[in-house]
Design an enzyme around this catalytic site. Structure first.
Site, PDB file in Angstrom:
ATOM      1  N   GLY A  98      -4.000 -42.095  35.373  1.00  0.00           N
ATOM      2  CA  GLY A  98      -3.399 -41.461  36.537  1.00  0.00           C
ATOM      3  C   GLY A  98      -1.915 -41.564  36.585  1.00  0.00           C
ATOM      4  CD  GLU A 104      -2.116 -47.907  38.330  1.00  0.00           C
ATOM      5  OE1 GLU A 104      -3.054 -47.155  38.972  1.00  0.00           O
ATOM      6  OE2 GLU A 104      -2.234 -48.115  37.080  1.00  0.00           O
TER       7      GLU A 104
HETATM    8  C1  5RP Z   1      -4.188 -44.657  37.092  1.00  0.00           C
HETATM    9  C2  5RP Z   1      -5.041 -45.726  36.537  1.00  0.00           C
HETATM   10  C3  5RP Z   1      -6.460 -45.669  36.993  1.00  0.00           C
HETATM   11  O1  5RP Z   1      -6.852 -46.728  37.606  1.00  0.00           O
HETATM   12  C4  5RP Z   1      -7.436 -45.011  35.714  1.00  0.00           C
HETATM   13  O2  5RP Z   1      -6.880 -44.005  35.409  1.00  0.00           O
HETATM   14  C5  5RP Z   1      -8.668 -44.864  36.303  1.00  0.00           C
HETATM   15  O3  5RP Z   1      -8.830 -43.925  37.149  1.00  0.00           O
HETATM   16  P1  5RP Z   1     -10.296 -43.379  37.789  1.00  0.00           P
HETATM   17  O4  5RP Z   1     -10.548 -44.325  38.676  1.00  0.00           O
HETATM   18  O5  5RP Z   1      -9.951 -42.043  38.578  1.00  0.00           O
HETATM   19  O6  5RP Z   1     -11.299 -43.249  36.600  1.00  0.00           O
HETATM   20  O7  5RP Z   1      -4.829 -46.794  35.787  1.00  0.00           O
HETATM   21  O8  5RP Z   1      -2.935 -44.879  36.625  1.00  0.00           O
END
Ligand code: 5RP
Length: 218
Positions: A98, A104
């Site tokens: 994401g 994060e």
């Molecule tokens: C965003 C992330 C998310 O935690 C990862 O992509 C998982 O996303 P989702 O819960 O939509 O599967 O690292 O940078």
């Protein structure tokens, strides 16, 4: 709701038992975290508020009436809850699908406990099936891409995506990550890299899939 979506919702709900009254909760990004924010909203009067890892999560939190604070104002957090794209048996993660990996990783580093919420399909024996996201300073994109090719990867520019920090993302395909700690350290040293989406030096402390048997509390 698809089985995968239901898995995400269950994992998110399971994380609520780590939320204590009066807490300021670190909140990640993504569709699994969106379920967690929904659950957190039901207890918004019990908690102090949240520190958010993205503009997307900030919007969701505010829409649900949860106060959002700056990490600089709160200091260290007791709890961080976030999703992941892959998770190995040592709770080391690939994140950044994401594009929120840098904030994060900052919140994960500043938190005492990192609870990772995933649907069971995200569990792998060896990280690397999911392309590894790397946030780069835009002018360094080609330089970093060449360095990643030297390391055996096939970087693909996530064209059109600009992170909340104004940077770009390279998704590195073809890696079989047998030593995630070493690779995280190595990629972080390439000039122009802001953050690599390997969370291995600071892995998750707890991984929840919402399935009691898989989570070890059957
Ligand atoms: C965003 C992330 C998310 O935690 C990862 O992509 C998982 O996303 P989702 O819960 O939509 O599967 O690292 O940078």
């Amino acid at each position: 709701m698809t089985p995968q979506e239901e898995g995400k919702r269950r994992a998110a709900r399971a994380a609520m038992r780590y939320v204590e009254n009066g807490m300021t909760v670190g909140v990640g990004t993504g569709s699994t975290v969106a379920h967690f924010i929904d659950a957190l909203a039901e207890r918004r009067h019990d908690i102090e508020g949240a520190v958010s890892s993205s503009e997307q999560s900030t919007r969701l939190l505010k829409e649900r009436g949860i106060p959002v604070f700056e990490l600089n104002a709160t200091g260290e957090l007791a709890l961080y809850v976030d999703g992941a794209d892959e998770c190995d048996p040592q709770r080391r993660l690939i994140k950044g699908g994401g594009a929120a990996l840098t904030r994060e990783k900052i919140i994960a580093a500043a938190s005492k406990q990192f609870v990772c919420i995933i649907d069971p399909s995200k569990r792998v024996d060896v990280l690397g099936r999911f392309p590894l996201p790397v946030e780069v300073i835009p002018m360094a994109r080609s330089h970093v891409a060449r360095a990643l090719v030297d390391r055996g990867g096939k970087p693909v520019w996530r064209d059109g995506v600009v992170t909340d920090n104004g940077n770009w993302i390279l998704d590195v395909h073809g890696l079989h990550i047998t030593d995630p700690v070493a690779l995280e350290r190595d990629i972080n040293q390439i000039v122009g890299v802001v953050t690599v989406g390997l969370f291995a030096q600071r892995p998750a402390d707890v991984v929840l899939t919402g399935d009691a048997a898989l989570d070890g509390n059957a």
